[in-house]
Write an enzyme that holds these catalytic residues in place. Structure first.
Site: not given
Length: 375
Positions: A3, A11, A14, A212, A262, A307, A334
């Site tokens: 990158c 940046c 990542c 996602q 939900e 989830n 997650c």
């Protein structure tokens, strides 16, 4: 993955950039196994699920900065100045091609980007989602209702520049605070939902809907949950934190009743419409608005799917699950820390199979799915 933005120090989002992808995945699998080592013996780990290490993101959340007529789309540097990242290699090709047309429209409109240090300006964020059909949901996050009128008048220019824009909205965030969006959403187009056509089911995404960020790996996650359910053959399934019905619609099957819960009424509406789109309806699949930690059914379903957000399930829900009569549980997480904590709070459950889903290459984040059975 290489990158130019990372190499130039513009940046650093990542954090694993430059690390071989095979090593990234192996490290995530090792960390997941270590985090759940205390959950009980006999846990089987399936091979991690991966996708492309680049060009995988289906959604862009771009900070708009710069000046009127010359905006930047990307992030802010430590001084609050815009860093343009329109050539970032994380986005799906069908998403990346939207940035320049939208940049030309915003530049031509002359709308002033929001200046965070000065606390002035109008356009704060641009959020774009790309569907497998090549269509897009475009959201402009602005400071005031006046910008809503401006963008409403400019809708023909937006759709001419980006004919794939199926849904276009304006979100109003008047406060100066570090959040992505405000409470007011104005839909400018006739269509209100973006169609996400996956191999196992078709979902409908509203402007605020969660999906996602990695379509290919998300498809594998839903398929894994469906495979576990098909092996267990439950007749009743409860899907908590169901969102727009990703798990529920993939687990639907003849002779099986699936109920999703939900908090977001908008998501429940999208899930219900998605069920109809898939040829499903009550009593096969039903969605209800409620709090997953409080609005729980009296009769225990045979299979529960959870989830939750990063914070996990919380004490009330783990206590309910631990004391209940459900035979199996699928937990998609997650965050390894909250997952391990929640499993530790449910000693009546034994994890039997787990899998890492690398939803977020080039970062330390991961998704983990675990199948548990009652001890």
């Amino acid at each position: 993955m290489q990158c130019d933005y990372f190499d130039a120090g513009r940046c650093r989002s990542c954090t694993l950039m430059g690390s071989p992808y095979r090593d990234q995945v192996a490290d995530k699998a090792t960390r997941a196994a270590a985090a759940l080592a205390g959950a009980g013996p006999g846990l089987r780990w399936l091979d991690p699920v991966t996708g492309p290490e680049a060009h995988f993101r289906n959604k862009a959340k771009l900070v708009v900065a710069g000046r009127a007529g010359a905006p930047t789309f990307g992030i802010l540097d430590p001084g609050g100045r815009g860093v343009d990242l329109r050539r970032c290699g994380l986005y799906e090709p069908g998403l990346a091609v939207t940035f320049d047309p939208l940049h030309r429209v915003v530049s031509a409109l002359g709308i002033e980007p929001y200046d965070v240090p000065a606390r002035r300006g109008e356009l704060k964020h641009l959020i774009v989602t790309h569907s497998p059909d090549g269509e897009h949901l475009v959201r402009f996050v602005v400071r005031s209702p006046e910008a809503v009128a401006l963008l409403r008048a400019a809708l023909p220019e937006v759709t001419a520049a980006l004919p794939s824009a199926r849904v276009v909205t304006v979100n109003v965030l008047p406060e100066h605070k570090a959040v992505l969006e405000g409470d007011t959403e104005v839909v400018l187009t006739d269509d209100t939902h973006l169609t996400m056509r996956l191999p196992g089911a078709t979902l409908l995404l509203g402007p605020r809907s969660f999906f996602q960020t990695n379509t290919r790996v998300a498809t594998a996650l839903y398929a894994q949950a469906a495979a576990w359910a098909d092996h267990l053959s439950p007749t009743t399934v409860l899907d908590l934190y169901c969102g727009v019905g990703g798990f529920a619609l993939h687990l639907a099957a003849p002779g099986r009743r699936v109920v999703g819960v939900e908090t977001s009424a908008e998501a429940v509406g999208a899930a219900t419409a998605g069920a109809q789109l898939n040829g499903l309806g009550s009593p096969e699949v039903e969605f209800t608005t409620g709090d997953a930690t409080q609005d729980l059914p009296g009769a225990a379903p045979e299979l529960v799917v959870v989830n939750p957000p990063r914070r996990g399930l919380g004490a009330d829900l783990t206590a309910w699950l631990d004391a209940g009569d459900s035979r199996h549980l699928v937990y998609s997480s997650c965050h390894l820390g909250s997952l391990a904590r929640d499993l530790g709070a449910m000693p009546s459950w034994r994890p039997v199979e787990a899998r890492v889903f690398d939803m977020f290459p080039q970062t330390t984040h991961l998704e983990t799915a675990v199948l548990l059975e009652r001890r």
